[in-house]
Design an enzyme around this catalytic site. Structure first.
Site, PDB file in Angstrom:
ATOM      1  N   ARG A   1       0.821  -1.215   0.000  1.00  0.00           N
ATOM      2  CA  ARG A   1       0.000   0.000   0.000  1.00  0.00           C
ATOM      3  C   ARG A   1       0.854   1.265   0.000  1.00  0.00           C
ATOM      4  O   ARG A   1       0.328   2.376  -0.099  1.00  0.00           O
ATOM      5  CB  ARG A   1      -0.917   0.019   1.238  1.00  0.00           C
ATOM      6  CG  ARG A   1      -1.943  -1.091   1.276  1.00  0.00           C
ATOM      7  CD  ARG A   1      -2.736  -1.071   2.572  1.00  0.00           C
ATOM      8  NE  ARG A   1      -3.820  -0.117   2.552  1.00  0.00           N
ATOM      9  CZ  ARG A   1      -5.107  -0.442   2.348  1.00  0.00           C
ATOM     10  NH1 ARG A   1      -5.465  -1.680   2.174  1.00  0.00           N
ATOM     11  NH2 ARG A   1      -6.035   0.481   2.334  1.00  0.00           N
TER      12      ARG A   1
ATOM     13  N   TYR B   1       0.827   4.265  -2.551  1.00  0.00           N
ATOM     14  CA  TYR B   1      -0.299   5.194  -2.413  1.00  0.00           C
ATOM     15  C   TYR B   1      -0.165   6.019  -1.128  1.00  0.00           C
ATOM     16  O   TYR B   1      -0.214   7.245  -1.156  1.00  0.00           O
ATOM     17  CB  TYR B   1      -1.588   4.384  -2.410  1.00  0.00           C
ATOM     18  CG  TYR B   1      -2.862   5.197  -2.326  1.00  0.00           C
ATOM     19  CD1 TYR B   1      -3.342   5.890  -3.440  1.00  0.00           C
ATOM     20  CD2 TYR B   1      -3.607   5.255  -1.139  1.00  0.00           C
ATOM     21  CE1 TYR B   1      -4.531   6.614  -3.369  1.00  0.00           C
ATOM     22  CE2 TYR B   1      -4.788   5.977  -1.069  1.00  0.00           C
ATOM     23  CZ  TYR B   1      -5.250   6.654  -2.184  1.00  0.00           C
ATOM     24  OH  TYR B   1      -6.425   7.365  -2.098  1.00  0.00           O
ATOM     25  N   ASP B   2       0.049   5.315  -0.002  1.00  0.00           N
ATOM     26  CA  ASP B   2       0.088   6.008   1.298  1.00  0.00           C
ATOM     27  C   ASP B   2       1.237   7.015   1.344  1.00  0.00           C
ATOM     28  O   ASP B   2       1.058   8.180   1.707  1.00  0.00           O
ATOM     29  CB  ASP B   2       0.293   5.007   2.448  1.00  0.00           C
ATOM     30  CG  ASP B   2      -0.787   3.945   2.526  1.00  0.00           C
ATOM     31  OD1 ASP B   2      -1.606   3.845   1.593  1.00  0.00           O
ATOM     32  OD2 ASP B   2      -0.798   3.189   3.515  1.00  0.00           O
ATOM     33  N   GLU B   3       2.425   6.538   0.969  1.00  0.00           N
ATOM     34  CA  GLU B   3       3.596   7.435   1.006  1.00  0.00           C
ATOM     35  C   GLU B   3       3.508   8.470  -0.116  1.00  0.00           C
ATOM     36  O   GLU B   3       4.004   9.588   0.022  1.00  0.00           O
ATOM     37  CB  GLU B   3       4.894   6.636   0.903  1.00  0.00           C
ATOM     38  CG  GLU B   3       5.150   5.726   2.112  1.00  0.00           C
ATOM     39  CD  GLU B   3       5.454   6.481   3.405  1.00  0.00           C
ATOM     40  OE1 GLU B   3       5.351   7.710   3.459  1.00  0.00           O
ATOM     41  OE2 GLU B   3       5.800   5.801   4.394  1.00  0.00           O
TER      42      GLU B   3
ATOM     43  N   THR C   1     -12.462  -2.291  10.727  1.00  0.00           N
ATOM     44  CA  THR C   1     -13.534  -1.294  10.604  1.00  0.00           C
ATOM     45  C   THR C   1     -13.194  -0.221   9.566  1.00  0.00           C
ATOM     46  O   THR C   1     -12.018   0.045   9.286  1.00  0.00           O
ATOM     47  CB  THR C   1     -13.806  -0.569  11.943  1.00  0.00           C
ATOM     48  OG1 THR C   1     -12.687   0.281  12.235  1.00  0.00           O
ATOM     49  CG2 THR C   1     -14.033  -1.546  13.076  1.00  0.00           C
TER      50      THR C   1
HETATM   51  P1  NAD Z   1     -11.008   7.186  -9.257  1.00  0.00           P
HETATM   52  O1  NAD Z   1     -10.023   6.115  -9.545  1.00  0.00           O
HETATM   53  O2  NAD Z   1     -12.433   6.957  -9.632  1.00  0.00           O
HETATM   54  O3  NAD Z   1     -10.574   8.561  -9.915  1.00  0.00           O
HETATM   55  C1  NAD Z   1      -9.251   8.921 -10.177  1.00  0.00           C
HETATM   56  C2  NAD Z   1      -9.208   9.621 -11.518  1.00  0.00           C
HETATM   57  O4  NAD Z   1      -7.862  10.047 -11.773  1.00  0.00           O
HETATM   58  C3  NAD Z   1      -9.604   8.700 -12.672  1.00  0.00           C
HETATM   59  O5  NAD Z   1     -10.464   9.375 -13.550  1.00  0.00           O
HETATM   60  C4  NAD Z   1      -8.269   8.381 -13.334  1.00  0.00           C
HETATM   61  O6  NAD Z   1      -8.396   8.043 -14.699  1.00  0.00           O
HETATM   62  C5  NAD Z   1      -7.503   9.665 -13.091  1.00  0.00           C
HETATM   63  N1  NAD Z   1      -6.039   9.499 -13.105  1.00  0.00           N
HETATM   64  C6  NAD Z   1      -5.301   8.556 -12.461  1.00  0.00           C
HETATM   65  N2  NAD Z   1      -3.993   8.735 -12.713  1.00  0.00           N
HETATM   66  C7  NAD Z   1      -3.902   9.818 -13.536  1.00  0.00           C
HETATM   67  C8  NAD Z   1      -2.811  10.499 -14.148  1.00  0.00           C
HETATM   68  N3  NAD Z   1      -1.553  10.099 -13.969  1.00  0.00           N
HETATM   69  N4  NAD Z   1      -3.090  11.567 -14.931  1.00  0.00           N
HETATM   70  C9  NAD Z   1      -4.372  11.985 -15.133  1.00  0.00           C
HETATM   71  N5  NAD Z   1      -5.438  11.377 -14.581  1.00  0.00           N
HETATM   72  C10 NAD Z   1      -5.204  10.300 -13.780  1.00  0.00           C
HETATM   73  O7  NAD Z   1     -10.889   7.468  -7.686  1.00  0.00           O
HETATM   74  P2  NAD Z   1     -11.744   8.429  -6.745  1.00  0.00           P
HETATM   75  O8  NAD Z   1     -12.342   7.590  -5.693  1.00  0.00           O
HETATM   76  O9  NAD Z   1     -12.600   9.317  -7.553  1.00  0.00           O
HETATM   77  O10 NAD Z   1     -10.580   9.277  -6.063  1.00  0.00           O
HETATM   78  C11 NAD Z   1     -10.275  10.596  -6.483  1.00  0.00           C
HETATM   79  C12 NAD Z   1      -9.207  11.171  -5.577  1.00  0.00           C
HETATM   80  O11 NAD Z   1      -9.671  11.180  -4.226  1.00  0.00           O
HETATM   81  C13 NAD Z   1      -7.890  10.384  -5.598  1.00  0.00           C
HETATM   82  O12 NAD Z   1      -6.825  11.291  -5.531  1.00  0.00           O
HETATM   83  C14 NAD Z   1      -7.961   9.584  -4.314  1.00  0.00           C
HETATM   84  O13 NAD Z   1      -6.687   9.304  -3.813  1.00  0.00           O
HETATM   85  C15 NAD Z   1      -8.738  10.518  -3.394  1.00  0.00           C
HETATM   86  N6  NAD Z   1      -9.428   9.756  -2.338  1.00  0.00           N
HETATM   87  C16 NAD Z   1     -10.553   9.041  -2.617  1.00  0.00           C
HETATM   88  C17 NAD Z   1     -11.162   8.307  -1.602  1.00  0.00           C
HETATM   89  C18 NAD Z   1     -12.423   7.536  -1.825  1.00  0.00           C
HETATM   90  O14 NAD Z   1     -12.872   6.847  -0.897  1.00  0.00           O
HETATM   91  N7  NAD Z   1     -13.074   7.591  -2.962  1.00  0.00           N
HETATM   92  C19 NAD Z   1     -10.595   8.281  -0.311  1.00  0.00           C
HETATM   93  C20 NAD Z   1      -9.430   8.994  -0.092  1.00  0.00           C
HETATM   94  C21 NAD Z   1      -8.852   9.737  -1.113  1.00  0.00           C
HETATM   95  N1  UDP Z   2     -12.719  -5.815   1.762  1.00  0.00           N
HETATM   96  C1  UDP Z   2     -13.429  -7.006   1.930  1.00  0.00           C
HETATM   97  N2  UDP Z   2     -13.999  -7.585   0.829  1.00  0.00           N
HETATM   98  C2  UDP Z   2     -13.918  -7.031  -0.421  1.00  0.00           C
HETATM   99  C3  UDP Z   2     -13.206  -5.813  -0.575  1.00  0.00           C
HETATM  100  C4  UDP Z   2     -12.623  -5.234   0.542  1.00  0.00           C
HETATM  101  O1  UDP Z   2     -13.524  -7.540   3.037  1.00  0.00           O
HETATM  102  O2  UDP Z   2     -14.481  -7.606  -1.362  1.00  0.00           O
HETATM  103  C5  UDP Z   2     -12.142  -5.164   2.959  1.00  0.00           C
HETATM  104  C6  UDP Z   2     -10.673  -4.743   2.813  1.00  0.00           C
HETATM  105  O3  UDP Z   2      -9.813  -5.796   3.175  1.00  0.00           O
HETATM  106  C7  UDP Z   2     -10.607  -3.592   3.795  1.00  0.00           C
HETATM  107  C8  UDP Z   2     -12.001  -2.962   3.730  1.00  0.00           C
HETATM  108  O4  UDP Z   2     -12.842  -3.959   3.159  1.00  0.00           O
HETATM  109  O5  UDP Z   2     -10.394  -4.062   5.096  1.00  0.00           O
HETATM  110  C9  UDP Z   2     -12.064  -1.699   2.880  1.00  0.00           C
HETATM  111  O6  UDP Z   2     -11.439  -1.984   1.653  1.00  0.00           O
HETATM  112  P1  UDP Z   2     -11.377  -0.920   0.465  1.00  0.00           P
HETATM  113  O7  UDP Z   2     -10.545  -1.529  -0.619  1.00  0.00           O
HETATM  114  O8  UDP Z   2     -12.750  -0.483   0.127  1.00  0.00           O
HETATM  115  O9  UDP Z   2     -10.669   0.365   1.076  1.00  0.00           O
HETATM  116  P2  UDP Z   2      -9.378   0.620   1.994  1.00  0.00           P
HETATM  117  O10 UDP Z   2      -8.807  -0.696   2.473  1.00  0.00           O
HETATM  118  O11 UDP Z   2      -8.424   1.356   1.125  1.00  0.00           O
HETATM  119  O12 UDP Z   2      -9.924   1.410   3.108  1.00  0.00           O
END
Ligand code: NAD
Ligand code: UDP
Length: 313
Positions: free
Chosen positions: A144, A147-149, A212
């Site tokens: 992970r 993404y995280d870093e 959770t």
């Molecule tokens: P998503 O994957 O649906 O959207 C990401 C978009 O970015 C996509 O349209 C993808 O094609 C585009 N993209 C990816 N790499 C690219 C690049 N190099 N150049 C141009 N476009 C690029 O995801 P999302 O859930 O809509 O997330 C959007 C943002 O919000 C992300 O930065 C994500 O890290 C952040 N975020 C989302 C969540 C969530 O729960 N949905 C939680 C935390 C952070």
């Molecule tokens: N998860 C699960 N079944 C699935 C998909 C995800 O049990 O089919 C679990 C996963 O291991 C995590 C949680 O649900 O503990 C949330 O996962 P998700 O990928 O939605 O987001 P993130 O782990 O990035 O919070």
């Protein structure tokens, strides 16, 4: 001569990005959407294709771009673990170079910039629930980490551009958000379980399901992003719904809502999967007057209806 506000939404064809575009277009502002379509879809933006206030550019944020804009909403980055782990080096490049390029643009044209950061900066948290002051517990070398870093260095870049160049930055730490337009093969838990249930397949639980998460409906989240951009705050600010659920309980709710008559399938818990996650949202509440309004029950109903249509059921 004065002109309308021009918004740049990176990742605008994705799940959150396209909902943000809808909201901005609804405010009659100009929107330039930029995406490389890795996980985004043009179909998310069909409503706006012929609107003169809307422009769509195929572009990868790891490459610089010059545009005259006022507000940059920097969302481009895959968010689902299966997508960001598909090419982890590219994910790290997107986070670092993408944010670097967008901060450079913000500096040049004096635009405000909002970074879509994440609760993942807290890693597998040892403090519960998580306030913004918590520095996190993140593995630097796990699956992970790209993404995280990546998001952690993106936050660092934002603050160094603010300190060194006076860029007006805003950092939103987004907790698990769900809703219509998630991809059916997205892999995140809510879309996975709903799609499995609607296709009458057993729901997959990773580990024992006692980990959770706290789930925020997309409309609430987008309202929070807009309030943050319009505020004087730099953040970081947690945006999420503090209602916390065990994954097994989420699966039970989805099974019941979809009348699924199948046992769960338990699979191996992925490496570094955080055991708990719940935001402290006092800061968003006090500084932005923001609170999530949509319950998991209501949000799941809307999301299930969306997938029924999306899967042609
Ligand atoms: P998503 O994957 O649906 O959207 C990401 C978009 O970015 C996509 O349209 C993808 O094609 C585009 N993209 C990816 N790499 C690219 C690049 N190099 N150049 C141009 N476009 C690029 O995801 P999302 O859930 O809509 O997330 C959007 C943002 O919000 C992300 O930065 C994500 O890290 C952040 N975020 C989302 C969540 C969530 O729960 N949905 C939680 C935390 C952070
Ligand atoms: N998860 C699960 N079944 C699935 C998909 C995800 O049990 O089919 C679990 C996963 O291991 C995590 C949680 O649900 O503990 C949330 O996962 P998700 O990928 O939605 O987001 P993130 O782990 O990035 O919070």
């Amino acid at each position: 001569m004065s002109r309308n506000t021009i918004n740049l939404v990176t990742g605008g064809a994705g799940f959150l990005g396209s909902h943000l575009v809808d909201k901005l277009m609804g405010k009659d502002e100009e929107v330039i959407c930029l995406d490389n379509y890795f996980t985004g879809r043009k179909s998310n933006l069909y409503n706006w294709m012929n609107n003169p206030k809307f422009e769509l550019i195929r572009h990868d944020v790891t490459k610089p771009i010059t545009l005259e804009v006022d507000k940059i909403w920097h969302l481009a980055c895959p968010a689902s673990p299966i997508h960001y782990q598909y090419n982890p080096i590219k994910t790290a490049k997107t986070s670092f170079l993408g944010t670097y390029n967008m901060l450079g643009l913000a500096k040049r044209v004096e635009a405000k910039i909002l970074l879509a950061s994440t609760s993942e900066v807290y890693g597998n948290p040892e403090i519960h629930p998580q306030p913004e002051t918590y520095f996190g517990n993140v593995n630097t070398i796990g699956i992970r980490s790209c993404y995280d870093e990546g998001k952690r260095i993106a936050e660092t870049l934002c603050f160094d551009y603010k300190r060194n160049h006076g860029v007006d930055i805003k950092i939103a730490r987004i907790f698990n958000t769900y809703g219509p337009r998630m991809l059916p093969n997205d892999g995140r838990v809510i879309s996975n379980l709903i799609v499995q249930a609607l296709l009458k397949r057993p729901l997959t639980i990773y580990g024992r399901g006692d980990q959770t998460r706290s789930f925020c409906y997309v409309d609430d989240l987008i309202n929070g992003l807009i309030k943050l951009m319009d505020s004087k705050e730099n953040g970081p600010i947690n945006l999420g719904n503090p209602e916390e659920f065990k994954i097994i309980d989420l699966a039970k709710i989805i099974r019941e809502k979809t009348n699924l008559d199948k046992e769960f399938i338990f699979k191996r818990l992925p490496m570094d999967d955080p055991m708990q996650r719940k935001p402290v949202i006092t800061k968003a509440n006090e500084k932005l007057d923001w609170n999530p309004l949509i319950s998991l029950d209501e949000g799941l109903n809307k999301t299930i209806s969306y997938f029924v249509e999306e899967l042609n059921l």
